[in-house]
Design a protein around this motif. Sequence first.
Motif, PDB file in Angstrom:
ATOM      1  N   MET A   1       0.844  -1.185   0.000  1.00 43.98           N
ATOM      2  CA  MET A   1       0.000   0.000   0.000  1.00 43.98           C
ATOM      3  C   MET A   1       0.881   1.235   0.000  1.00 43.98           C
ATOM      4  SD  MET A   1      -2.850   1.269   2.800  1.00 43.98           S
ATOM      5  CE  MET A   1      -1.638   1.928   3.968  1.00 43.98           C
ATOM      6  N   GLU A   2       0.720   2.086  -1.010  1.00 46.81           N
ATOM      7  CA  GLU A   2       1.475   3.326  -1.089  1.00 46.81           C
ATOM      8  C   GLU A   2       0.937   4.324  -0.067  1.00 46.81           C
ATOM      9  OE1 GLU A   2       4.139   3.907  -2.918  1.00 46.81           O
ATOM     10  OE2 GLU A   2       4.072   1.902  -3.800  1.00 46.81           O
ATOM     11  N   VAL A   3       1.831   4.934   0.703  1.00 43.33           N
ATOM     12  CA  VAL A   3       1.455   5.917   1.722  1.00 43.33           C
ATOM     13  C   VAL A   3       1.899   7.318   1.317  1.00 43.33           C
ATOM     14  CG1 VAL A   3       1.780   6.620   4.130  1.00 43.33           C
ATOM     15  CG2 VAL A   3       1.536   4.192   3.555  1.00 43.33           C
ATOM     16  N   GLU A   4       3.047   7.405   0.672  1.00 44.65           N
ATOM     17  CA  GLU A   4       3.643   8.700   0.319  1.00 44.65           C
ATOM     18  C   GLU A   4       2.682   9.534  -0.527  1.00 44.65           C
ATOM     19  OE1 GLU A   4       7.787  10.394  -1.694  1.00 44.65           O
ATOM     20  OE2 GLU A   4       7.258   8.275  -1.843  1.00 44.65           O
ATOM     21  N   GLY A   5       2.448  10.765  -0.083  1.00 43.16           N
ATOM     22  CA  GLY A   5       1.633  11.692  -0.838  1.00 43.16           C
ATOM     23  C   GLY A   5       0.144  11.603  -0.590  1.00 43.16           C
ATOM     24  N   THR A   6      -0.329  10.636   0.222  1.00 40.61           N
ATOM     25  CA  THR A   6      -1.766  10.523   0.473  1.00 40.61           C
ATOM     26  C   THR A   6      -2.210  11.558   1.502  1.00 40.61           C
ATOM     27  OG1 THR A   6      -1.471   8.880   2.231  1.00 40.61           O
ATOM     28  CG2 THR A   6      -1.685   8.066  -0.016  1.00 40.61           C
ATOM     29  N   THR A   7      -3.463  11.988   1.391  1.00 45.77           N
ATOM     30  CA  THR A   7      -3.970  12.976   2.339  1.00 45.77           C
ATOM     31  C   THR A   7      -4.090  12.399   3.737  1.00 45.77           C
ATOM     32  OG1 THR A   7      -6.262  12.399   1.818  1.00 45.77           O
ATOM     33  CG2 THR A   7      -5.249  14.144   0.518  1.00 45.77           C
ATOM     34  N   MET A   8      -4.350  11.093   3.872  1.00 46.01           N
ATOM     35  CA  MET A   8      -4.514  10.492   5.196  1.00 46.01           C
ATOM     36  C   MET A   8      -3.182  10.381   5.940  1.00 46.01           C
ATOM     37  SD  MET A   8      -7.665  10.341   5.253  1.00 46.01           S
ATOM     38  CE  MET A   8      -7.705   9.725   6.932  1.00 46.01           C
ATOM     39  N   ALA A   9      -2.055  10.506   5.219  1.00 45.41           N
ATOM     40  CA  ALA A   9      -0.754  10.435   5.884  1.00 45.41           C
ATOM     41  C   ALA A   9      -0.413  11.746   6.595  1.00 45.41           C
ATOM     42  CB  ALA A   9       0.340  10.096   4.871  1.00 45.41           C
ATOM     43  N   ALA A  10      -0.972  12.866   6.130  1.00 45.51           N
ATOM     44  CA  ALA A  10      -0.628  14.175   6.681  1.00 45.51           C
ATOM     45  C   ALA A  10      -1.029  14.269   8.149  1.00 45.51           C
ATOM     46  CB  ALA A  10      -1.316  15.276   5.882  1.00 45.51           C
ATOM     47  N   GLY A  11      -0.052  14.513   9.018  1.00 45.67           N
ATOM     48  CA  GLY A  11      -0.304  14.665  10.448  1.00 45.67           C
ATOM     49  C   GLY A  11      -0.573  13.371  11.174  1.00 45.67           C
ATOM     50  N   ASN A  12      -0.544  12.257  10.467  1.00 39.97           N
ATOM     51  CA  ASN A  12      -0.833  10.970  11.090  1.00 39.97           C
ATOM     52  C   ASN A  12       0.467  10.293  11.514  1.00 39.97           C
ATOM     53  OD1 ASN A  12      -2.706   9.040  11.958  1.00 39.97           O
ATOM     54  ND2 ASN A  12      -3.837   9.167  10.038  1.00 39.97           N
ATOM     55  N   ASN A  13       0.343   9.109  12.150  1.00 41.09           N
ATOM     56  CA  ASN A  13       1.528   8.376  12.585  1.00 41.09           C
ATOM     57  C   ASN A  13       1.519   6.977  11.996  1.00 41.09           C
ATOM     58  OD1 ASN A  13       0.199   6.474  14.619  1.00 41.09           O
ATOM     59  ND2 ASN A  13      -0.407   8.457  15.450  1.00 41.09           N
ATOM     60  N   ALA A  14       2.629   6.264  12.170  1.00 40.27           N
ATOM     61  CA  ALA A  14       2.797   4.954  11.540  1.00 40.27           C
ATOM     62  C   ALA A  14       1.772   3.947  12.047  1.00 40.27           C
ATOM     63  CB  ALA A  14       4.216   4.438  11.785  1.00 40.27           C
ATOM     64  N   TYR A  15       1.420   4.004  13.333  1.00 41.00           N
ATOM     65  CA  TYR A  15       0.455   3.043  13.879  1.00 41.00           C
ATOM     66  C   TYR A  15      -0.901   3.190  13.191  1.00 41.00           C
ATOM     67  CZ  TYR A  15      -2.552   0.584  17.157  1.00 41.00           C
ATOM     68  OH  TYR A  15      -3.471  -0.276  17.710  1.00 41.00           O
ATOM     69  N   GLU A  16      -1.381   4.421  13.048  1.00 42.34           N
ATOM     70  CA  GLU A  16      -2.683   4.647  12.433  1.00 42.34           C
ATOM     71  C   GLU A  16      -2.673   4.251  10.958  1.00 42.34           C
ATOM     72  OE1 GLU A  16      -5.433   5.371  13.857  1.00 42.34           O
ATOM     73  OE2 GLU A  16      -4.583   5.650  15.850  1.00 42.34           O
ATOM     74  N   MET A  17      -1.550   4.389  10.270  1.00 41.38           N
ATOM     75  CA  MET A  17      -1.490   3.986   8.867  1.00 41.38           C
ATOM     76  C   MET A  17      -1.473   2.468   8.743  1.00 41.38           C
ATOM     77  SD  MET A  17      -1.802   6.768   7.308  1.00 41.38           S
ATOM     78  CE  MET A  17      -1.755   6.003   5.686  1.00 41.38           C
ATOM     79  N   LEU A  18      -0.855   1.772   9.687  1.00 42.00           N
ATOM     80  CA  LEU A  18      -0.830   0.312   9.627  1.00 42.00           C
ATOM     81  C   LEU A  18      -2.236  -0.267   9.740  1.00 42.00           C
ATOM     82  CD1 LEU A  18       2.317  -0.805  11.667  1.00 42.00           C
ATOM     83  CD2 LEU A  18       1.898  -1.102   9.238  1.00 42.00           C
ATOM     84  N   VAL A  19      -3.057   0.279  10.637  1.00 43.37           N
ATOM     85  CA  VAL A  19      -4.402  -0.272  10.794  1.00 43.37           C
ATOM     86  C   VAL A  19      -5.302   0.100   9.610  1.00 43.37           C
ATOM     87  CG1 VAL A  19      -4.281  -0.346  13.308  1.00 43.37           C
ATOM     88  CG2 VAL A  19      -5.162   1.701  12.197  1.00 43.37           C
ATOM     89  N   ARG A  20      -4.805   0.926   8.682  1.00 44.41           N
ATOM     90  CA  ARG A  20      -5.534   1.223   7.450  1.00 44.41           C
ATOM     91  C   ARG A  20      -5.061   0.360   6.285  1.00 44.41           C
ATOM     92  NH1 ARG A  20      -5.704   6.067  10.213  1.00 44.41           N
ATOM     93  NH2 ARG A  20      -7.619   7.299   9.958  1.00 44.41           N
ATOM     94  N   ALA A  21      -4.021  -0.457   6.501  1.00 43.59           N
ATOM     95  CA  ALA A  21      -3.509  -1.308   5.430  1.00 43.59           C
ATOM     96  C   ALA A  21      -4.511  -2.425   5.130  1.00 43.59           C
ATOM     97  CB  ALA A  21      -2.149  -1.889   5.828  1.00 43.59           C
ATOM     98  N   PRO A  22      -4.495  -2.973   3.914  1.00 34.53           N
ATOM     99  CA  PRO A  22      -5.469  -4.011   3.533  1.00 34.53           C
ATOM    100  C   PRO A  22      -5.418  -5.221   4.457  1.00 34.53           C
ATOM    101  CG  PRO A  22      -4.270  -3.229   1.616  1.00 34.53           C
ATOM    102  CD  PRO A  22      -3.603  -2.628   2.800  1.00 34.53           C
ATOM    103  N   GLY A  23      -6.544  -5.551   5.060  1.00 29.70           N
ATOM    104  CA  GLY A  23      -6.653  -6.732   5.917  1.00 29.70           C
ATOM    105  C   GLY A  23      -6.162  -6.545   7.327  1.00 29.70           C
ATOM    106  N   VAL A  24      -5.663  -5.337   7.678  1.00 33.78           N
ATOM    107  CA  VAL A  24      -5.085  -5.106   9.003  1.00 33.78           C
ATOM    108  C   VAL A  24      -6.113  -4.449   9.915  1.00 33.78           C
ATOM    109  CG1 VAL A  24      -3.236  -3.982  10.305  1.00 33.78           C
ATOM    110  CG2 VAL A  24      -2.786  -4.886   8.016  1.00 33.78           C
ATOM    111  N   SER A  25      -6.219  -4.930  11.135  1.00 32.24           N
ATOM    112  CA  SER A  25      -7.083  -4.339  12.154  1.00 32.24           C
ATOM    113  C   SER A  25      -6.367  -4.438  13.497  1.00 32.24           C
ATOM    114  CB  SER A  25      -8.444  -5.047  12.200  1.00 32.24           C
ATOM    115  OG  SER A  25      -8.280  -6.435  12.456  1.00 32.24           O
ATOM    116  N   ALA A  26      -7.011  -3.941  14.551  1.00 36.34           N
ATOM    117  CA  ALA A  26      -6.425  -3.995  15.893  1.00 36.34           C
ATOM    118  C   ALA A  26      -7.470  -4.544  16.857  1.00 36.34           C
ATOM    119  CB  ALA A  26      -5.955  -2.614  16.344  1.00 36.34           C
ATOM    120  N   ASP A  27      -7.016  -5.316  17.865  1.00 33.41           N
ATOM    121  CA  ASP A  27      -7.947  -5.860  18.845  1.00 33.41           C
ATOM    122  C   ASP A  27      -8.165  -4.863  19.977  1.00 33.41           C
ATOM    123  OD1 ASP A  27      -5.754  -6.008  20.560  1.00 33.41           O
ATOM    124  OD2 ASP A  27      -5.513  -8.174  20.357  1.00 33.41           O
TER     125      ASP A  27
END
Length: 807
Positions: A135-161
């Motif tokens: 999943m490409e992250v660079e340049g996306t609007t959802m990456a602005a001001g966000n952190n790596a943890y929040e982007m991981l849970v947006r990756a395909p098939g990834v969730s958090a318990d």
Amino acid sequence: MKLYRNLFFSVCLLVSQFVLAQEGISGKLEDQKEETVPFATVSVIKLPDSTLVTGTTSDIDGNFNLKPSEEGEYVLKFSAIGYADNFSEELEVSGPGFNYDLGVILLSEETTMLDEVMLKSWKPRMKVENGNVTMEVEGTTMAAGNNAYEMLVRAPGVSADQNGNFKLNGRSGVSVMLDGRLTYLSQEDLKNLLESMPAENIKSIEVMNNPPSKYDAEGSAGMLNINLKKNSMNGFSGSVYAGYTKGKPNLFNSGTNFNFNQGNWSSFINLDVSERGTVRDAEVERIYPEEGDITEFQQQGRQEYIKLVPSVMAGSDVELNETHSAGVMAQFNYTGIDDEWLTDSQLYNNTGDKLADIASENYKTTDTYNGRLNFHHKMNLDTAGTSISTNLDYAFLKKDIFSEFYNAYVYPTADPENEILFNESFSNYDIYAGQVDFNLPLRNGGNLETGVKASKVVSKSNLDFYIDENGERVFQPENSDSFRYEEEIYAAYAEFSKQFNETWSINAGLRLEQTNGLGISASMGEENKKEYLEFFPNLQLNQKVSDNYELTYSYNRRIKRPAYDRLNPFQFFIDPYNLIVGNPNLRPQFSNSFSIIQNFFSKYNLSLQYESITDYNTEIFSVNEATGITKVTTGNLDNYSSYMASLIAPVEFTSFWNSNNSLILNYQDNQTIIDGIDVVNESLFYMLQSNHQINLPADFKLELNATLQGPMTVGIYYVEPMQWLDAGIKRSFIDNKLDVTLRFTDIFKSQDLKITSEIGQNQFNIDQYFNKQAVSLNLRYNFSKGNSKKNTRSTNTLEEMDRAGVK
């Protein structure tokens, strides 16, 4: 259960297979940044009448291969969304043996007209190769001001318990890597580390369902790899950014990064200072057997959690000559946490009479220091690709915690009581790892890769407990603890890959890991030793049926070792009626996974998978019916199995509206025996993720992320369905140097986490909301002085920090 299973496989088997043919003229498509252009259309046009005779699409790496059916003169047309059309030179096909390599064909970005407004297109945000998703992250609007943890849970098939631990396709046991290096941290400390990393410094996220044998076997469900941005400019470049988030609580982020490339040298430094945090509202209910003194426990709580995280990462690589290259990377971050947890609890008997009201105020401050150092070297032994790579890693974690507990008890028929408790604790981790890899291209067209790795972890923790007596702190040795854990892992692997013909290719590997562990609890006088040798095979067979249909058959065996602190037998009170105790007899969990992956048109991906896990690690609770105290520990389930299907389907609605979509179905079955009671927990988990990128007038870019998550089992717990929607809008100014992004999260305030569990007559229910709803404004200014250059910064692998404790 059989009905679920039969329905599941019936749906999966309704997928058709597509059969076409291939061969001939070949080449590779790249853009102006020397990045590949996947899924582009390649058309074969016959001259002189310009008749379209055949065509194909480029694969994930931008490569294409086709063959005209008749002799004659032809020209190839290359087209892709977001790029201007390009044409090849005239080609004359003289016979069946015709073969022509066009090399690299350059596609230039285009700007298209829509309703008299200039709209710029984009490249695909999601790529699929051999069952792994990028999943490409660079340049996306959802990456602005966000952190790596929040982007991981947006990756395909990834969730958090419910504890923030990652799950992949609804399955727990996920390892996380940074630039191919495992983090060697516990889940809590891993989350802290990822939240300290700005998402704008991430290039992409790899979701690895079937990692090759080169990587550690740790992570029974698979691996997530965060690829950081690499500088591609000669000279000096960088950016400075800042943002503010309005929500509960209000937060900020800021930072800068600098890159410098000159000749054979490449260096970078990233600096970031951010405030992260959350406000959690929770309601808890526990129901006990009626014959006990206490039959019901209710609790309402609110947590305010703020962390200040300054961090720095720097690195440098150098090409010494044509044979040798080397580099070093260092990272350090400090996390200062203020945690306030206020609760009101009530106890009831079997007639519904209230036995007590308990008001608790818990305050905790945490100082965490985390650093990592990596040295890497590569030696090319010949021009055919034979090489030796070396990676040496050191990581440390130091955490100091001070906690205060104020408890006020009110009884209907007795005098009220007050209680003040304190504890001071520290935990230290030192992690050492070294790995050597040897790569050998074979004369028959195959490739052999072998390697060895050794790692050592030394973990120390100490807890001093005090009680307030008449305004003085009195040490309580019976509630204090000292624990030391050491672990050594020695590994070796071999992996063979070969393309047999145009249809079949194989990748097969075997990894051996010897684990030696020793845990010593000084306070309890216990010593626990663990030694085991395990084999981890990995097989992947690829079948290219046609240009538009490919199959991948795979099998792997993997492991998930317990987090180090879960092996400490000491018990620790969270509040007067909840305690956590470690399990020194906790066994690692092992998974066996089989999958069939189908790829259609190098674009759509359907995966069918079966997984069986032995000794599945999960939280288990038990209740003292006389006192109402709930004890939570980690145990092993007897059986866990899942049947999973996943679909990835990008959709291009128009030239200005593109979407990436993923759907997961996973039937989960957990079975075990707790206190003589058969516990069966099953569900049909589903998750639909849909990302939409829309180019608006006046150069505005809109991005929408919608998630629909179905019921999920986590060991003995059942997590109810939930859904949420995030959005962001972005515009660039000053010749695209200044990016301004407005981002909205959990727009409908629907990310409510509800959990239930039932063991015999014991019931547990929790409803909590982490106040994800927020709006943030972020600015980023990019600067550069130099020319385009292809960067070759090295990466490597690391793992043990995933179990030491950084969320």
